[in-house]
Design an enzyme around this catalytic site. Structure first.
Site, PDB file in Angstrom:
ATOM      1  N   GLU A   1     -16.384   8.873  36.326  1.00  0.00           N
ATOM      2  CA  GLU A   1     -16.841  10.298  36.120  1.00  0.00           C
ATOM      3  C   GLU A   1     -15.677  11.055  35.055  1.00  0.00           C
ATOM      4  O   GLU A   1     -16.125  11.889  34.243  1.00  0.00           O
ATOM      5  CB  GLU A   1     -16.815  11.167  37.378  1.00  0.00           C
ATOM      6  CG  GLU A   1     -18.191  10.933  38.022  1.00  0.00           C
ATOM      7  CD  GLU A   1     -18.377   9.501  38.759  1.00  0.00           C
ATOM      8  OE1 GLU A   1     -17.190   9.220  39.109  1.00  0.00           O
ATOM      9  OE2 GLU A   1     -19.427   9.387  39.272  1.00  0.00           O
TER      10      GLU A   1
ATOM     11  N   ASP B   1     -21.417  16.885  43.105  1.00  0.00           N
ATOM     12  CA  ASP B   1     -20.401  16.666  44.079  1.00  0.00           C
ATOM     13  C   ASP B   1     -19.162  15.592  43.427  1.00  0.00           C
ATOM     14  O   ASP B   1     -18.071  15.830  43.708  1.00  0.00           O
ATOM     15  CB  ASP B   1     -21.000  15.840  45.210  1.00  0.00           C
ATOM     16  CG  ASP B   1     -22.153  16.561  45.514  1.00  0.00           C
ATOM     17  OD1 ASP B   1     -21.976  17.087  46.903  1.00  0.00           O
ATOM     18  OD2 ASP B   1     -23.235  16.630  45.026  1.00  0.00           O
ATOM     19  N   PHE B   2     -19.899  14.924  42.352  1.00  0.00           N
ATOM     20  CA  PHE B   2     -18.857  14.287  41.767  1.00  0.00           C
ATOM     21  C   PHE B   2     -18.364  14.510  40.392  1.00  0.00           C
ATOM     22  O   PHE B   2     -17.363  14.062  39.797  1.00  0.00           O
ATOM     23  CB  PHE B   2     -19.589  12.804  41.395  1.00  0.00           C
ATOM     24  CG  PHE B   2     -20.378  12.068  42.679  1.00  0.00           C
ATOM     25  CD1 PHE B   2     -19.569  12.216  43.703  1.00  0.00           C
ATOM     26  CD2 PHE B   2     -21.509  11.653  42.214  1.00  0.00           C
ATOM     27  CE1 PHE B   2     -20.320  11.849  44.840  1.00  0.00           C
ATOM     28  CE2 PHE B   2     -22.248  11.020  43.616  1.00  0.00           C
ATOM     29  CZ  PHE B   2     -21.663  11.179  44.660  1.00  0.00           C
TER      30      PHE B   2
ATOM     31  N   HIS C   1     -23.467  14.692  48.657  1.00  0.00           N
ATOM     32  CA  HIS C   1     -24.653  14.712  47.573  1.00  0.00           C
ATOM     33  C   HIS C   1     -25.324  15.749  47.466  1.00  0.00           C
ATOM     34  O   HIS C   1     -26.519  16.039  47.317  1.00  0.00           O
ATOM     35  CB  HIS C   1     -25.433  13.476  48.086  1.00  0.00           C
ATOM     36  CG  HIS C   1     -24.998  12.220  47.421  1.00  0.00           C
ATOM     37  ND1 HIS C   1     -24.012  11.405  48.281  1.00  0.00           N
ATOM     38  CD2 HIS C   1     -25.016  11.113  46.466  1.00  0.00           C
ATOM     39  CE1 HIS C   1     -23.767  10.453  48.070  1.00  0.00           C
ATOM     40  NE2 HIS C   1     -24.330  10.027  46.772  1.00  0.00           N
TER      41      HIS C   1
ATOM     42  N   PHE D   1     -24.415  13.500  40.640  1.00  0.00           N
ATOM     43  CA  PHE D   1     -24.523  14.502  41.497  1.00  0.00           C
ATOM     44  C   PHE D   1     -23.048  15.536  41.258  1.00  0.00           C
ATOM     45  O   PHE D   1     -22.019  15.063  41.113  1.00  0.00           O
ATOM     46  CB  PHE D   1     -24.370  13.842  42.850  1.00  0.00           C
ATOM     47  CG  PHE D   1     -25.587  13.114  43.181  1.00  0.00           C
ATOM     48  CD1 PHE D   1     -26.512  13.824  44.111  1.00  0.00           C
ATOM     49  CD2 PHE D   1     -25.648  11.861  43.116  1.00  0.00           C
ATOM     50  CE1 PHE D   1     -27.437  13.177  44.631  1.00  0.00           C
ATOM     51  CE2 PHE D   1     -26.753  11.038  43.609  1.00  0.00           C
ATOM     52  CZ  PHE D   1     -27.646  11.596  44.231  1.00  0.00           C
TER      53      PHE D   1
ATOM     54  N   GLU E   1     -24.014   7.902  33.934  1.00  0.00           N
ATOM     55  CA  GLU E   1     -24.463   6.723  34.727  1.00  0.00           C
ATOM     56  C   GLU E   1     -25.759   6.526  34.849  1.00  0.00           C
ATOM     57  O   GLU E   1     -26.210   7.235  35.293  1.00  0.00           O
ATOM     58  CB  GLU E   1     -23.554   6.813  36.138  1.00  0.00           C
ATOM     59  CG  GLU E   1     -22.068   6.906  36.102  1.00  0.00           C
ATOM     60  CD  GLU E   1     -21.436   7.326  37.127  1.00  0.00           C
ATOM     61  OE1 GLU E   1     -22.167   7.470  38.414  1.00  0.00           O
ATOM     62  OE2 GLU E   1     -20.202   7.698  37.068  1.00  0.00           O
TER      63      GLU E   1
HETATM   64  C1  LIG Z   1     -18.179   8.818  42.279  1.00  0.00           C
HETATM   65  C2  LIG Z   1     -19.671   8.465  42.390  1.00  0.00           C
HETATM   66  N1  LIG Z   1     -20.206   8.383  41.404  1.00  0.00           N
HETATM   67  C3  LIG Z   1     -21.561   7.844  41.438  1.00  0.00           C
HETATM   68  C4  LIG Z   1     -22.309   7.866  42.489  1.00  0.00           C
HETATM   69  C5  LIG Z   1     -23.862   7.453  42.615  1.00  0.00           C
HETATM   70  N2  LIG Z   1     -23.933   5.930  43.006  1.00  0.00           N
HETATM   71  C6  LIG Z   1     -23.954   5.619  44.253  1.00  0.00           C
HETATM   72  S1  LIG Z   1     -23.903   4.148  44.627  1.00  0.00           S
HETATM   73  C7  LIG Z   1     -23.776   3.705  42.907  1.00  0.00           C
HETATM   74  C8  LIG Z   1     -23.577   2.348  42.382  1.00  0.00           C
HETATM   75  C9  LIG Z   1     -22.310   1.767  43.169  1.00  0.00           C
HETATM   76  O1  LIG Z   1     -22.147   0.407  42.593  1.00  0.00           O
HETATM   77  P1  LIG Z   1     -21.099  -0.561  43.422  1.00  0.00           P
HETATM   78  O2  LIG Z   1     -19.740   0.085  43.518  1.00  0.00           O
HETATM   79  O3  LIG Z   1     -21.200  -1.931  42.581  1.00  0.00           O
HETATM   80  O4  LIG Z   1     -21.818  -0.583  44.807  1.00  0.00           O
HETATM   81  P2  LIG Z   1     -23.327  -1.315  45.200  1.00  0.00           P
HETATM   82  O5  LIG Z   1     -24.321  -0.004  45.248  1.00  0.00           O
HETATM   83  O6  LIG Z   1     -23.590  -2.197  44.187  1.00  0.00           O
HETATM   84  O7  LIG Z   1     -23.120  -1.955  46.655  1.00  0.00           O
HETATM   85  C10 LIG Z   1     -23.734   4.932  42.199  1.00  0.00           C
HETATM   86  C11 LIG Z   1     -23.467   5.018  40.814  1.00  0.00           C
HETATM   87  C12 LIG Z   1     -21.551   7.944  43.680  1.00  0.00           C
HETATM   88  N3  LIG Z   1     -21.949   7.920  44.927  1.00  0.00           N
HETATM   89  N4  LIG Z   1     -20.316   8.207  43.642  1.00  0.00           N
END
Ligand SMILES: Cc1ncc(C[n+]2csc(CCOP(=O)(O)OP(=O)(O)O)c2C)c(N)n1
Ligand SMILES: Cc1ncc(C[n+]2csc(CCOP(=O)(O)OP(=O)(O)O)c2C)c(N)n1
Ligand SMILES: [Mg+2]
Ligand SMILES: [Mg+2]
Lengths: 328, 319, 328, 319
Positions: free
Chosen positions: C60, C85-86, C129, C83, C29
């Site tokens: 993931e 965690d994921f 995290h 992370f 990602e």
């Molecule tokens: C399962 C997971 N993968 C990756 C992340 C890291 N991460 C946090 S927010 C985000 C983007 C989320 O996108 P979206 O669902 O469109 O929400 P937005 O941030 O745009 O509000 C990512 C990749 C995470 N927190 N959880």
């Protein structure tokens, strides 16, 4: 006392608790009319209906989410993951959500669920249907982990687990489902966090979990004929662990053999060994700590190979005999 | 389903509170008074406020890492929220959770979530439990465009659909998952088109139009409450700020951001209120100023609050 | 020698290996134009293009499947889970598929991938995290687990991991990303399975992993001023473990302190303790084995609480000092 | 895309081989010569054979727990297959895998899978690797109706779609996931309708009609090979046997099973061949008998094969 199989003991606990507490329900794949892959929930849908014995799609993470959300809002669900191997699909919800919600939310919520996970090898089902992953869950703060070895413990621990206000991973032993033992009809609990001396002895302590308890007892029987008196301790709850009882036993015998089915490296045996080596029992140890565990390999299909992948009675006898050398 | 003028004014107030709260949080972060990370929803206020407005007070929400707006719309106490941001004992989570984990279980907010899509499967359980207990409550579950490509989304929407659970899935499509644009992440134009694959209604609305959001989510809530099952509502919107505090905005253009700022959901709602309930400009500014003042008060509260007691560090792991 | 940060060392390894071997690609990602959540892959998409630096949806498990399938059919992918965690979302593919494919298929296939997982606390990112889940992967036969503590090791281990024919979990330490150290420009590998004595000493052995290595070294520096000479051993590869070097060190010093960040119970420290307690080093132990690890609790948001949740230099100093008592 | 008469005959042969293999395996299980569990696809042969017929020999497949048919259709050596069932060293997996893990990597069969949906995400990687290496190969991924409700299905189909990978997703909808009927597990009539949510073509065919399966999968394979991306094909079919060796069939009626036996895909293809290529009844029976004979030979081979060497037990965990 009346005898039940391990499987029937689990079913009876579910049944009695569902009669007693309307907040309890069962959810998982094929738990309804099929009765669960191993037949544990057979008959329950007839008594409690499809509203409380809920079949799900093949969505392990969905099941974990469903029990988390339901527990968070007043219910006391008992989930089932058909094989512990498939907790791999659900573990995000178990570990990042259910286990941490209470702490992350500053103690303002509880997530009282039980997740039943049939585990272990010995059924010829090969590498993806035979794992023992309990130490993963032991490693997660916020979860409790229970692993009964007898029908009596299974019923009592399950009732205690359902009534506990925390998420509990309940590790069932497939190979024990058909084993029988005395089980009271009435409601009773085996408290979480209390180990049990399954056999007393003075020469050597065996700490064994799950299906290995019965094997250790059989080994102890054989060793007794050679004059070696083995004490067999069953933690029953892996987390929180009754360290005290184990330390006492080892302090008494001065020798300890740890036996589990899960792969050796990174397994629960390490935790047990560390707890002993860190404790006052260390000063009483007359010999190195010995772990006997599953080989560091996936479970093979071939019967003979499978048999030799995890500890058997003869391996326990041999390891214990060697460890007891010089003692008797 | 039509909102009284008082209620409309209140929704404007909520949007301003969110804006003010997040601007302040950003500011405090820059000053080092808030640490960790945070995800601001500035520019997306209509989505949060319009959606939660469709709920009854005792309904539930599940929120996300970008959840300050949802939290405020659900009626959070700003003092306790700000205290949580500063890691204080008086915060919603006693300082243990921070921005990504604020929850107000008693108030029906079952928590922000640090895991993308982490709340969606929980919504199934909440919905199931409402149905089993016959509470008549609805669970509204927020998530982003990014979350809609995760496995948990799929399992949860299907389960909610086949069991006709009282859940409303609200996808806040702000067009990026971190740097990954929805235009690349999906081979379909509308995320709400996925609803058809679960046998539930799906609708895409202008997420910067509070009224449109409110109307669509209200339909979904009614349906859920009537026992007809879940719906998927997609609010198309945009975040003005970077993804989190460590975003250099390398993946989008300044022009794009500016163009979306022109579509400010608060200004838009104010213009509409000017027409609909003759909200005067001074009245609007009074709402705005009151919001900023409320946030200052929250900061004062948080500032004056004690740190958690180190001796209690291990509290709250187990019940 | 030229200095690089830990982060730059990892990036350089990726870059050099991608230039050398067209089968290597990066997938995860926001690894492209964003450069990864921590900036590790920054600049790579400019050099290698979107075909080899592949941004993914938030999937993931999909990432884990993608690297498994690509590795199975001729590529050598390097995945990133933003992370650690994921990895909870990806672990089915890692554990049931990638780790077992070779064995289940009778040795007819290889799955040569690396999965990079930034881990650990200290960033104020709270419970979801900040986890250190390395012992989960250590427990899975078929996986290798690497955890570098210096820029030098990070580059050399990553190159070795990419060239290894097995799935390797590469645990990166977020808190170390900016730490600097000497890193050769040329291509070199640090072989998997070789531990490293980061500081030699005679009074006490500290076995520390990841970010704890630097803390142990700082503690050793302080203790040296008190006349306590600590030997600091860094396993570097958690699996396969270089048990020999650890056992040698402990046999020499007679005292061992194990330090890791992950939650104590069920963690890698148990494995280390067991390996020592089972070995010939047992006979040389002058004191119980001591583990110093993360508390059994989720990582809190509050800075002070977070700080006190995992071992810090002063905790190591204190534990080591106590353990060395009677020795010096 | 039209099959020569020789090829059609060969497809009939394959179907009979599958039927014969599974009947024998069932038999050997009852005798205790095969242990563990197994999942029979009797009644579903047209789905496996028709789908794989659309591939080139060097294309890949990913299979499932119910994978004997896929394996045979992909050209597996029956001796090595049967030896694997008996846990022998000469088996495809040296006796380590058994029914649920047979793979023939050299032959393009990347493995059965004990995990429902376990192969679907792997298909993304295989497709990606074909595209990166420019091999022109296609990856055909089988899975059941049950698998289509799992998270991995969702993530994988989306990834394959947005990256236009050469993957064909074949859902063998035999209407049950163990005991759970598709009619309850889905709130939509056709699983292939989900394809629209990923922006790929979806098609539902009569999975007991080899020609229909072959035609639909051929279209999907062509599309994949032409670089136009993945498709979802749903073969509606039925398993005659229980889910696995421990199924009491409590969830469906004898009538239902009998009705589906009337729709035997082999008999149906034979009837069609009688018309299309004037296959005579004696010819058909010769094909059938040859299949059963081949299976007997495989059993003889497996019987005569050695058990794995216990000394080598830990071999093959690491490369
Ligand atoms: C399962 C997971 N993968 C990756 C992340 C890291 N991460 C946090 S927010 C985000 C983007 C989320 O996108 P979206 O669902 O469109 O929400 P937005 O941030 O745009 O509000 C990512 C990749 C995470 N927190 N959880
Ligand atoms: C992830 C996972 N969950 C549960 C199981 C147990 N299980 C094996 S096959 C099966 C049903 C699969 O249904 P479907 O995908 O329709 O395939 P079919 O068996 O009908 O061919 C189940 C639940 C499993 N193997 N993997
Ligand atoms: Mg977004
Ligand atoms: Mg099916």
């Amino acid at each position: 006392m009346r005898e039940l199989s391990y499987l029937e003991a689990i079913r009876e606990a579910l049944q009695q608790e569902m009669r007693r507490d309307p907040r309890v329900f069962v959810i998982g794949e094929d738990v309804g009319v099929y009765g669960g892959a191993f037949g544990v929930t057979r008959g329950l849908v007839e008594e409690f209906g499809e509203q409380r014995i809920i079949d799900t799609p093949i969505s392990e993470l969905g099941i974990a989410g469903a029990i988390t959300g339901a527990a968070l809002t007043g219910m006391r669900p008992v989930g089932e993951i058909m094989f512990m191997d498939f907790t791999t699909l659900a573990i995000e919800q178990l570990v990042n959500q259910a286990a941490k919600i209470r702490f992350m939310f500053g103690g303002t919520a509880t997530v009282p669920f039980v997740l039943r996970c049939p585990a272990g090898s010995g059924t010829g089902a090969a590498a993806q249907h035979s794992q023992s992953l309990e130490n993963w869950f032991v490693h997660v703060p916020g979860l409790k982990v229970v692993m009964p070895s007898t029908p009596y413990d299974a019923k009592g621990l399950l009732l205690a687990a359902i009534r506990d206000d925390n998420p509990v991973i309940f590790v069932e032993q497939k190979l024990l489902y058909k084993t029988r033992g005395p089980v009271p009809e009435e409601d009773y609990t085996v408290p979480l966090g209390k180990a049990d001396i399954k056999r007393a002895g003075r020469d050597l302590t065996i700490v064994a979990t799950g299906v290995m308890v019965a094997r250790a007892l059989e080994a102890a029987e054989q060793l007794a004929r050679e004059g070696i008196e083995v004490e067999v301790v069953d933690p029953r709850t892996l987390k929180p662990l009754d360290a005290e009882l184990i330390i006492q036993s080892v302090s008494k015998t001065g020798r300890v053999l740890i036996v589990h089915e899960a792969a050796r490296t990174g397994g629960y045996g390490g935790e047990l060994a560390a707890i002993i080596a860190e404790s006052e029992a260390f000063d009483y140890l007359d010999a190195p700590i010995v772990r006997l565990a599953g080989r560091d390999m996936p479970i093979p299909y071939n019967r003979t190979l499978e048999y030799h992948t995890v500890p058997q009675v003869e391996n326990i006898v041999e390891a214990a005999r060697q460890l007891a050398q010089g003692r008797v | 389903m039509t909102l009284t003028p008082e209620r409309q004014r209140d929704l404007l107030r909520q949007m301003w509170l969110i804006r003010a709260f997040e601007e302040k949080a950003e500011n405090l972060y820059a000053q080092g008074k808030i640490h960790g990370t945070m995800h601001l929803s500035i520019g997306m206020e209509a989505s949060a406020v319009g959606a939660v407005a469709a709920l009854q007070p005792d309904d539930y929400i599940l929120s996300t890492h970008r959840g300050h707006g949802h939290c405020i719309a659900k009626g959070a106490d700003l003092d306790r929220m700000m205290a949580e941001f500063m890691g204080k004992e008086t915060g919603y989570c006693r300082g243990r959770g921070g921005s990504m984990h604020i929850a107000d279980v008693a108030g029906g907010n079952l928590g922000a979530n640090g895991v993308v899509a982490g709340g969606i499967p929980i919504a199934v359980g909440v919905g199931l439990s409402q149905k089993m207990q016959g509470t008549g409550r609805v669970c509204l579950c927020f998530f982003g465009d990014g979350a809609a490509n995760s496995g948990p989304f799929h399992e949860a929407l299907n389960m909610a659909a086949i069991w006709t659970l009282p859940v409303v899935f609200v996808c806040e499509n702000n067009q990026y998952a971190m740097s990954y644009p929805a235009s690349k992440a999906f081979a379909i134009p509308r995320i709400s088109d996925r609803a058809a694959g679960y046998g539930m209604p799906g609708e895409t609305v202008d997420g910067n139009d509070l009224n449109a959001v409110y109307a669509a989510v209200s339909r979904a809530v009614e349906r859920a409450r009537a026992g007809e099952g879940p719906s998927l509502v997609e609010n198309v919107t945009y975040r003005w700020r970077g993804h989190s505090k460590s975003d250099a905005n390398r993946y989008r253009s300044r022009e794009e951001i500016e163009a979306w700022k022109e579509k400010d959901p608060i200004a838009r709602f104010e213009r509409w209120l000017a027409q609909a309930i003759s909200l005067s400009e001074p009245d609007a500014r009074a709402v705005e100023q009151a919001a900023y003042a409320a946030i200052e008060a929250a900061v004062a509260f948080a500032d004056a609050s004690p740190e958690p007691d180190l001796a209690a560090i291990e509290e709250g792991v187990y019940a």
